[in-house]
Design an enzyme around this catalytic site. Sequence first.
Site, short mmCIF file in Angstrom:
data_model
loop_
_atom_site.label_atom_id
_atom_site.label_comp_id
_atom_site.label_asym_id
_atom_site.label_seq_id
_atom_site.Cartn_x
_atom_site.Cartn_y
_atom_site.Cartn_z
N ARG A 99 0.86 -1.17 0.00
CA ARG A 99 0.00 0.00 0.00
C ARG A 99 0.90 1.23 0.00
NH1 ARG A 99 -2.64 2.98 4.90
NH2 ARG A 99 -3.79 4.54 3.73
N HIS A 189 -8.04 6.81 0.33
CA HIS A 189 -8.94 5.65 0.53
C HIS A 189 -9.40 5.08 -0.81
CE1 HIS A 189 -10.44 7.27 4.69
NE2 HIS A 189 -9.44 6.42 4.86
N ARG A 250 -9.38 14.28 12.96
CA ARG A 250 -9.20 15.34 11.96
C ARG A 250 -10.47 16.16 11.83
NH1 ARG A 250 -7.34 11.14 7.95
NH2 ARG A 250 -5.14 10.80 8.39
N GLU A 396 -9.29 -3.81 1.64
CA GLU A 396 -8.22 -3.18 0.87
C GLU A 396 -7.10 -4.17 0.58
OE1 GLU A 396 -7.84 1.18 2.35
OE2 GLU A 396 -8.86 0.04 3.90
#
Length: 415
Positions: A99, A189, A250, A396
Site C-alpha cells: 500500500r 482511501h 481530523r 483493501e
Amino acid sequence: MNVLVLNCGSSTLKFQLITTDLEQIADNTDRRLARGTIDRIGGEAIVLLEAAGRAPERTTAPLRDTRAAVELIIRWACAENSGIDTITSVADIHAVGHRVVHGGERFTHSVVISDEVLRGIEDCIELAPLHNPTNIKGIQAAREVFGGGLPQVAVFDTAFHQTLPEHAYLYALPYQLYRRHRVRRYGFHGTSHRYVAYRFRQLRNIPREQTNVITLHLGNGCSIAAIRAGDSVDTSMGLTPLEGLVMGTRSGDIDPAIVDFIAAKEGLTSREVETLLNKQSGLLGISGLTNDMRELLAEAHEHNDRRARLAIEVFCYRARKYIGAYMAVVNGTDAIVFTGGIGENSAEIRAKICAGLEWMGIEVDTDRNDRYQPGTDGLITKDDSRVAVYVIPTDEELLIARDTVRCVRGAPQRF
Ligand code: ADP
C-alpha cells in the site's frame, strides 16, 4: 500465487498473506492464509500473528527496523507449526503488494515496482511527507529480504481518484500554484472506495459503466466518493487526508482563515495548527473525550454526555451534507454504500446520516439496518426505496493482492 500484502506505517507494519490468481479473482475464491500487525518497530515490538482458522498469537520481540519485522513474518509463516501449510520456505512467496499512500498525478493504476517507479514514489514525498517515506522503507525492506527478483507491486491510495475531472480537482487558487507545486485534490482511501464499488456492482450484477454510486468510508479516517460510470468523479479528501468529513481526530472542512486566526490567538506555528487539525480535532476535539465512535456512542447513551452527542451530531450532519452534494455530482445515484469500522458496525450512525433523506428516495428499513450482520454484504433500505443503501465490508488487502496478481500477469486493472 501467494501474495504478501504490506501496509507500512511509521512504526507499525500490517500484513496479510493471500493466495490468489486470475481464476480465483474471477470466481471469488481467493484465500486469506494469515494476517497480523507489528507495532512499535524500533524497540520492543508488539507482535500479533494470526493464521486463518487459528487463534491469534501475541508476543513481543526486539525489532530494529522494518526489515527485521518482515523477516519475523517470513520466519513465522515458514515455521512448521504456523498453521499455514502452503508456505514452507521463502520461495513460496510469489509477489509482494504494497500500500502506497500518495501516487501524485503520475500513478493512475497499480504498478510493478522498478527503480524508476521507486523514484516516482520518492517524487511524491513532498505531497505526503509522513507516509510515502515509510512506504518506501517497506519496499526497500522487502527487496532486501526477498532479493530484487521477486515482483513487488505498488497500489496507491490516490490512484482510483485520478479520474476526477479538472473542475473537481482544481482548487480556486492562483493557477500557477497547481502548475508549480501540484496543489490540487488527490483524494485517498481509493482502494477502499474502488473495492466496495466493485462489490456493489457484483451484488447488483451490473456492468462497470452503469455503476453510479456514492461510497462512504467511515473509519478513523473518513471520506466519501462520487462514482459515475465506474469512475471516481469527486471525493472529499484533498491534497492531504485532512479535508472533507469529520474524522476521529481530523477536523475535515474548515474555513482556511481559521489556521492563521488560531495561530495568532494561541501563539502556535502553522505547523502546530496543522497538527491540531490532524490530531486533536474531529470527534476527539468536539467531545473532549475520545476519537473512538463506539466509546462516544456509549457515553451518549449511558451518561447523556452533551459533547459526545454533539460530536456525533456534527459527524452525521457533515456526512449527510456531502451525500446531498454528491447526489448532484453523480446526477442522481442508484445506491449509497457504507463501509469502514463505523460504517460497517454502527446501525445508529447509518440511520442518523440517512435521516431526513426520504425526499431524495432514501428509505432506510430500520429492521434491516438493525439486523445487518457485520462481515456480510447487506441491503438496509426498503424494497421500494428509489436509492438503495448497502453496507459492504471493505477489503483493501484483498484488492492489493488482486492488483499485484493483475500487474504481475499483465492483466488489465479495469475490470
Ligand atoms: P481505520 O480507519 O484505522 O482502518 P476502522 O475502519 O477500523 O479504522 O474504524 C475505526 C472506527 O470504527 C473507530 O471509531 C471505532 O470506534 C469504530 N467502530 C468499530 N466498531 C464500532 C461499533 N460497533 N459501533 C460504532 N463504531 C464502531
